[in-house]
Design an enzyme around this catalytic site. Structure first.
Site, short mmCIF file in Angstrom:
data_model
loop_
_atom_site.label_atom_id
_atom_site.label_comp_id
_atom_site.label_asym_id
_atom_site.label_seq_id
_atom_site.Cartn_x
_atom_site.Cartn_y
_atom_site.Cartn_z
N CYS A 251 7.96 -7.67 -47.28
CA CYS A 251 8.36 -6.52 -46.47
C CYS A 251 9.06 -6.97 -45.18
O CYS A 251 8.60 -7.90 -44.52
CB CYS A 251 7.13 -5.68 -46.14
N CYS B 284 4.45 -5.59 -38.95
CA CYS B 284 3.10 -5.07 -38.66
C CYS B 284 2.12 -6.25 -38.56
O CYS B 284 1.94 -7.00 -39.54
CB CYS B 284 2.67 -4.10 -39.76
N CYS C 231 -0.54 -7.05 -41.27
CA CYS C 231 -0.24 -6.92 -42.69
C CYS C 231 0.11 -8.22 -43.42
O CYS C 231 1.08 -8.91 -43.07
CB CYS C 231 0.89 -5.91 -42.89
N CYS D 243 -3.35 6.18 -55.97
CA CYS D 243 -2.42 5.98 -54.86
C CYS D 243 -1.60 4.71 -55.09
O CYS D 243 -2.17 3.63 -55.27
CB CYS D 243 -3.20 5.90 -53.56
N CYS E 284 -0.84 9.98 -55.22
CA CYS E 284 -0.53 9.71 -53.82
C CYS E 284 0.38 8.49 -53.79
O CYS E 284 0.34 7.65 -54.69
CB CYS E 284 -1.84 9.45 -53.10
N CYS F 199 -1.54 12.37 -45.58
CA CYS F 199 -2.67 11.45 -45.44
C CYS F 199 -2.27 10.49 -44.33
O CYS F 199 -1.31 9.74 -44.47
CB CYS F 199 -2.88 10.70 -46.76
N ARG G 223 -11.56 9.18 -44.82
CA ARG G 223 -11.75 8.12 -45.82
C ARG G 223 -12.24 6.82 -45.20
O ARG G 223 -11.58 6.26 -44.31
CB ARG G 223 -10.43 7.90 -46.58
N1 SAM Z 1 4.67 -0.06 -46.27
C1 SAM Z 1 4.07 1.19 -46.18
C2 SAM Z 1 3.63 1.56 -44.78
O1 SAM Z 1 3.51 0.69 -43.95
O2 SAM Z 1 3.42 2.74 -44.54
C3 SAM Z 1 2.88 1.39 -47.11
C4 SAM Z 1 1.90 0.27 -47.34
S1 SAM Z 1 0.95 -0.26 -45.93
C5 SAM Z 1 0.20 -1.72 -46.57
C6 SAM Z 1 -0.30 0.99 -45.80
C7 SAM Z 1 -1.34 0.85 -44.72
O3 SAM Z 1 -2.26 -0.17 -45.06
C8 SAM Z 1 -0.91 0.48 -43.34
O4 SAM Z 1 -0.38 1.56 -42.62
C9 SAM Z 1 -2.21 0.01 -42.72
O5 SAM Z 1 -2.87 1.09 -42.11
C10 SAM Z 1 -3.01 -0.48 -43.91
N2 SAM Z 1 -3.24 -1.91 -43.85
C11 SAM Z 1 -2.36 -2.90 -44.14
N3 SAM Z 1 -2.90 -4.11 -43.95
C12 SAM Z 1 -4.17 -3.92 -43.52
C13 SAM Z 1 -5.23 -4.79 -43.15
N4 SAM Z 1 -5.08 -6.10 -43.15
N5 SAM Z 1 -6.39 -4.24 -42.77
C14 SAM Z 1 -6.55 -2.89 -42.76
N6 SAM Z 1 -5.58 -2.02 -43.09
C15 SAM Z 1 -4.40 -2.52 -43.45
FE1 SF4 Z 2 5.46 -3.52 -44.62
FE2 SF4 Z 2 2.86 -4.03 -44.44
FE3 SF4 Z 2 4.09 -2.88 -42.40
FE4 SF4 Z 2 3.72 -1.48 -44.70
S1 SF4 Z 2 2.15 -2.24 -43.31
S2 SF4 Z 2 5.59 -1.61 -43.46
S3 SF4 Z 2 3.91 -3.17 -46.19
S4 SF4 Z 2 4.49 -4.96 -43.19
#
Ligand code: SAM
Ligand code: SF4
Ligand code: DTB
Length: 328
Positions: A54, A58, A61, A98, A130, A190, A262
């Site tokens: 990606c 973030c 992530c 989802c 979802c 959500c 949740r």
């Molecule tokens: N890329 C899309 C986005 O960012 O909306 C969808 C997938 S993203 C992985 C979905 C959510 O997963 C993020 O908004 C975050 O809240 C959660 N998430 C990702 N990594 C995480 C982690 N290490 N611990 C807890 N929540 C996490």
């Molecule tokens: Fe990409 Fe992870 Fe951020 Fe979703 S949370 S936009 S998958 S880096």
């Protein structure tokens, strides 16, 4: 019946969050009983249909391309494999499926056409569908709705003030815009966030304030405890204190009485007793399945034992109840 309010002030939310914890749990449990069946817990299964690589940054992530994590990058899965996985989730008692994609935003290309086919296929199984795939335009949201999408997950993650310390490649307003596009298309919203990223209580209050003062409350609010993943900037964050999780869940329950709150990521590190406290505080949804998107989750048979001990019941699919494939 509790009044549903969209005019909460930060002061009010802060005061709720900081209540003596036993009083807070008691109040949340009371609001929960006035608005929901406390024995009923929605069971959702997650599947990462496109993993890693990606472009976003973030900090939490493991799927961000710029961090060096052990995540195996994978292009969009074939539609049939996704449907087979949804069938298995249904057989394991899930009523919501989802699909997650590690995209910054959905693009109008063949992948999106395939995603629409996935939504149609999962919908046809009688599951609520979802998706969480990044930013969506109004037109894309409309197409997702037409394909049968029940809900779209798009988290605010933290407060507006703290956002830039966690993510720099998009803004809080980008997030809110997508939530608006989803809502306007008639898809359930959500949206929630993560605790344990080094944020202050004021950041948690700020995020809950934004969610609870949206024109309509999200139908579901995931509360994630950070899963620290090696290679990400937040890899060394300490484990979230259970009482912080309980305070977040209870506050969300009190200010958004009918939302599905949740108990999301981080559950794998919680004991049965800790999870029971979260259900007592108003959580009424979980992610089930051995994996979340890329990290381990609680074993399905272990969750069945927990539900048995606590006399909790997985929520029936609203679609099966009504014997219809019409959503929302
Ligand atoms: N890329 C899309 C986005 O960012 O909306 C969808 C997938 S993203 C992985 C979905 C959510 O997963 C993020 O908004 C975050 O809240 C959660 N998430 C990702 N990594 C995480 C982690 N290490 N611990 C807890 N929540 C996490
Ligand atoms: Fe990409 Fe992870 Fe951020 Fe979703 S949370 S936009 S998958 S880096
Ligand atoms: C949400 O709020 N939590 C889920 C879901 N929405 C997509 C994701 C949690 C991801 C945890 C880290 C991982 O497994 O990659």
């Amino acid at each position: 019946m509790t009044e549903i309010r969209n005019n909460w002030t930060r002061e009010e939310i802060r005061a709720i969050y900081n209540m003596p914890v036993m009083e807070l749990i008691y109040k949340a449990a009371t609001v929960h009983r006035e608005n929901n069946d406390p024995s009923e817990v929605q069971v959702c299964t997650l599947l990462s249909v496109k993993t890693g690589g990606c472009p976003e940054d973030c900090a939490y992530c493991p799927q961000a391309a710029r961090y060096h994590t052990d995540v195996e990058v994978h292009k969009l899965m074939p539609v049939e494999e996704v449907i087979a996985s949804a069938q298995e989730a249904k057989a394991n008692g899930s009523t919501r499926f989802c699909m997650g994609a590690a995209w910054r935003e959905v693009r109008n290309n063949r992948d999106f056409d395939n995603v629409l086919e996935m939504v149609k296929g999962v919908n046809a199984l009688g599951l609520e569908v979802c998706a969480t795939m990044g930013m969506l335009s109004p037109e894309q949201a409309q197409k997702m709705k037409e394909a049968g999408l029940s809900a779209y997950n798009h988290n605010l993650d933290t407060s507006e003030e703290n956002y830039a310390s966690i993510i720099t490649t998009r803004t809080y307003d980008d997030r809110i815009n997508t939530l608006e596009n989803v809502r306007n298309a008639g898809i359930h919203v959500c949206s929630g966030g993560i605790i344990g990223m080094g944020e202050t209580v004021e950041d948690r209050v700020g995020m809950l304030h934004t969610l609870s003062t949206l024109p309509q409350h999200p139908e579901s609010v995931p509360v994630n405890a950070l899963v620290p993943v090696e290679g990400t900037p937040l890899e060394d964050q300490p484990k979230v204190d259970i009482w912080d999780m309980v305070r977040m869940i209870a506050t969300a329950r009190i200010i958004m009485p009918k939302a599905r709150v949740r108990l999301s990521a981080g559950r794998v590190r919680m004991t049965h007793e800790e999870q029971a406290l979260c259900f007592m505080a108003g959580a009424n949804s979980i992610f089930a399945g051995d994996k979340l998107l890329t990290t381990p989750n609680n074993a399905v048979n272990e969750d069945q034992v927990l539900f048995g001990k606590l006399n909790l019941r997985p929520l029936e699919s609203f679609k099966e109840e009504k014997h219809t494939s019409v959503v929302c």
